[in-house]
Motif scaffolding. Structure first.
Motif, PDB file in Angstrom:
ATOM      1  N   UNK A  69       9.207  -4.376  30.845  1.00  0.00           N
ATOM      2  CA  UNK A  69       9.540  -3.186  31.632  1.00  0.00           C
ATOM      3  C   UNK A  69       8.901  -3.171  33.017  1.00  0.00           C
ATOM      4  N   UNK A  70       7.967  -4.075  33.266  1.00  0.00           N
ATOM      5  CA  UNK A  70       7.237  -4.078  34.532  1.00  0.00           C
ATOM      6  C   UNK A  70       7.227  -5.510  35.086  1.00  0.00           C
ATOM      7  N   UNK A  71       7.462  -5.631  36.395  1.00  0.00           N
ATOM      8  CA  UNK A  71       7.399  -6.948  37.022  1.00  0.00           C
ATOM      9  C   UNK A  71       6.504  -6.887  38.256  1.00  0.00           C
ATOM     10  N   UNK A  72       5.243  -7.317  38.155  1.00  0.00           N
ATOM     11  CA  UNK A  72       4.417  -7.418  39.352  1.00  0.00           C
ATOM     12  C   UNK A  72       4.783  -8.692  40.115  1.00  0.00           C
ATOM     13  N   UNK A  73       4.732  -8.614  41.436  1.00  0.00           N
ATOM     14  CA  UNK A  73       5.107  -9.751  42.279  1.00  0.00           C
ATOM     15  C   UNK A  73       4.205  -9.776  43.501  1.00  0.00           C
ATOM     16  N   UNK A  74       3.881 -10.977  43.978  1.00  0.00           N
ATOM     17  CA  UNK A  74       3.088 -11.146  45.185  1.00  0.00           C
ATOM     18  C   UNK A  74       3.837 -12.093  46.110  1.00  0.00           C
ATOM     19  N   UNK A  75       4.035 -11.663  47.352  1.00  0.00           N
ATOM     20  CA  UNK A  75       4.784 -12.453  48.326  1.00  0.00           C
ATOM     21  C   UNK A  75       3.916 -12.764  49.540  1.00  0.00           C
ATOM     22  N   UNK A  76       4.101 -13.969  50.079  1.00  0.00           N
ATOM     23  CA  UNK A  76       3.466 -14.406  51.320  1.00  0.00           C
ATOM     24  C   UNK A  76       4.575 -14.880  52.238  1.00  0.00           C
ATOM     25  N   UNK A  77       4.445 -14.616  53.523  1.00  0.00           N
ATOM     26  CA  UNK A  77       5.490 -15.072  54.417  1.00  0.00           C
ATOM     27  C   UNK A  77       5.156 -14.862  55.873  1.00  0.00           C
ATOM     28  N   UNK A  78       6.174 -15.072  56.681  1.00  0.00           N
ATOM     29  CA  UNK A  78       6.053 -14.903  58.126  1.00  0.00           C
ATOM     30  C   UNK A  78       7.224 -14.074  58.621  1.00  0.00           C
ATOM     31  N   UNK A 138       1.637 -10.331  53.807  1.00  0.00           N
ATOM     32  CA  UNK A 138       1.218 -10.396  52.408  1.00  0.00           C
ATOM     33  C   UNK A 138       1.721  -9.111  51.764  1.00  0.00           C
ATOM     34  N   UNK A 139       2.443  -9.248  50.637  1.00  0.00           N
ATOM     35  CA  UNK A 139       3.069  -8.055  50.054  1.00  0.00           C
ATOM     36  C   UNK A 139       2.980  -8.059  48.530  1.00  0.00           C
ATOM     37  N   UNK A 140       2.095  -7.245  47.942  1.00  0.00           N
ATOM     38  CA  UNK A 140       2.174  -7.020  46.503  1.00  0.00           C
ATOM     39  C   UNK A 140       3.267  -5.992  46.209  1.00  0.00           C
ATOM     40  N   UNK A 141       4.011  -6.246  45.144  1.00  0.00           N
ATOM     41  CA  UNK A 141       5.123  -5.350  44.778  1.00  0.00           C
ATOM     42  C   UNK A 141       5.077  -5.107  43.271  1.00  0.00           C
ATOM     43  N   UNK A 142       5.500  -3.930  42.883  1.00  0.00           N
ATOM     44  CA  UNK A 142       5.583  -3.586  41.464  1.00  0.00           C
ATOM     45  C   UNK A 142       6.964  -3.004  41.203  1.00  0.00           C
ATOM     46  N   UNK A 143       7.695  -3.611  40.272  1.00  0.00           N
ATOM     47  CA  UNK A 143       9.019  -3.108  39.877  1.00  0.00           C
ATOM     48  C   UNK A 143       8.923  -2.611  38.444  1.00  0.00           C
ATOM     49  N   UNK A 144       9.305  -1.353  38.237  1.00  0.00           N
ATOM     50  CA  UNK A 144       9.277  -0.734  36.910  1.00  0.00           C
ATOM     51  C   UNK A 144      10.717  -0.427  36.516  1.00  0.00           C
ATOM     52  N   UNK A 145      11.170  -1.051  35.437  1.00  0.00           N
ATOM     53  CA  UNK A 145      12.549  -0.868  34.985  1.00  0.00           C
ATOM     54  C   UNK A 145      12.711   0.475  34.292  1.00  0.00           C
ATOM     55  N   UNK A 146      13.657   1.280  34.778  1.00  0.00           N
ATOM     56  CA  UNK A 146      13.973   2.562  34.152  1.00  0.00           C
ATOM     57  C   UNK A 146      15.083   2.377  33.117  1.00  0.00           C
ATOM     58  N   UNK A 147      16.076   1.549  33.444  1.00  0.00           N
ATOM     59  CA  UNK A 147      17.169   1.180  32.535  1.00  0.00           C
ATOM     60  C   UNK A 147      17.409  -0.318  32.706  1.00  0.00           C
ATOM     61  N   UNK A 192      15.779   0.125  38.575  1.00  0.00           N
ATOM     62  CA  UNK A 192      14.320   0.021  38.559  1.00  0.00           C
ATOM     63  C   UNK A 192      13.763   0.751  39.768  1.00  0.00           C
ATOM     64  N   UNK A 193      12.494   1.092  39.691  1.00  0.00           N
ATOM     65  CA  UNK A 193      11.780   1.694  40.814  1.00  0.00           C
ATOM     66  C   UNK A 193      10.870   0.614  41.399  1.00  0.00           C
ATOM     67  N   UNK A 194      10.956   0.421  42.703  1.00  0.00           N
ATOM     68  CA  UNK A 194      10.136  -0.570  43.402  1.00  0.00           C
ATOM     69  C   UNK A 194       9.077   0.128  44.239  1.00  0.00           C
TER      70      UNK A 194
END
Length: 118
Positions: free
Chosen positions: A21-30, A56-65, A69-71
């Motif tokens: 139900x939850x997807x944590x993600x970490x992104x790096x970029x330019x 640098x971007x930490x992200x959290x996606x929580x699936x509602x259905x 999902x809510x990001x």
């Protein structure tokens, strides 16, 4: 008055953990693009300056259905090329009337809804 406008693009590399139900993600970029000050004052020319930043971007996606999902994300922006937009005062030769410097570090906080097509 300095009135900036911005155009840019971004390229990220991300790593994520897959949970039910939850997807944590970490992104790096330019990111990069151009920053422009509009010429609203008589006798002042528009100025375009390039900009480049590391992200640098930490992200959290929580699936509602299954499809929705809510990001929630926080992007840390560290400029590498920091332009300073300045308007010259037309009444005084070579003098800056007003300037707008780019801060050394910035952040973008976002909250949104994601729709997935499976």
């Amino acid at each position: 008055m300095v009135k900036p406008s911005l155009v840019g693009g971004r390229l990220d590399v991300c790593a994520a953990l897959a949970r039910p139900r939850v997807r944590p993600r970490l992104c790096f970029g330019a990111a990069g693009g151009a920053l422009q000050s509009g010429a609203k004052t008589p006798g002042v020319q528009a100025v375009v300056a390039p900009w480049v930043a590391l992200m640098v971007a930490p992200e959290l996606r929580i699936w509602a259905t299954k499809r929705f999902a809510i990001d929630f994300a926080v992007d840390l922006v560290v400029p590498v090329v920091r332009p300073v937009l300045a308007e010259r005062d037309p009444s005084k030769q070579g003098m800056v009337g007003e300037s707008l410097p780019v801060p050394p570090v910035g952040a973008v906080v976002s909250l949104g809804i994601a729709f997935t097509i499976r």
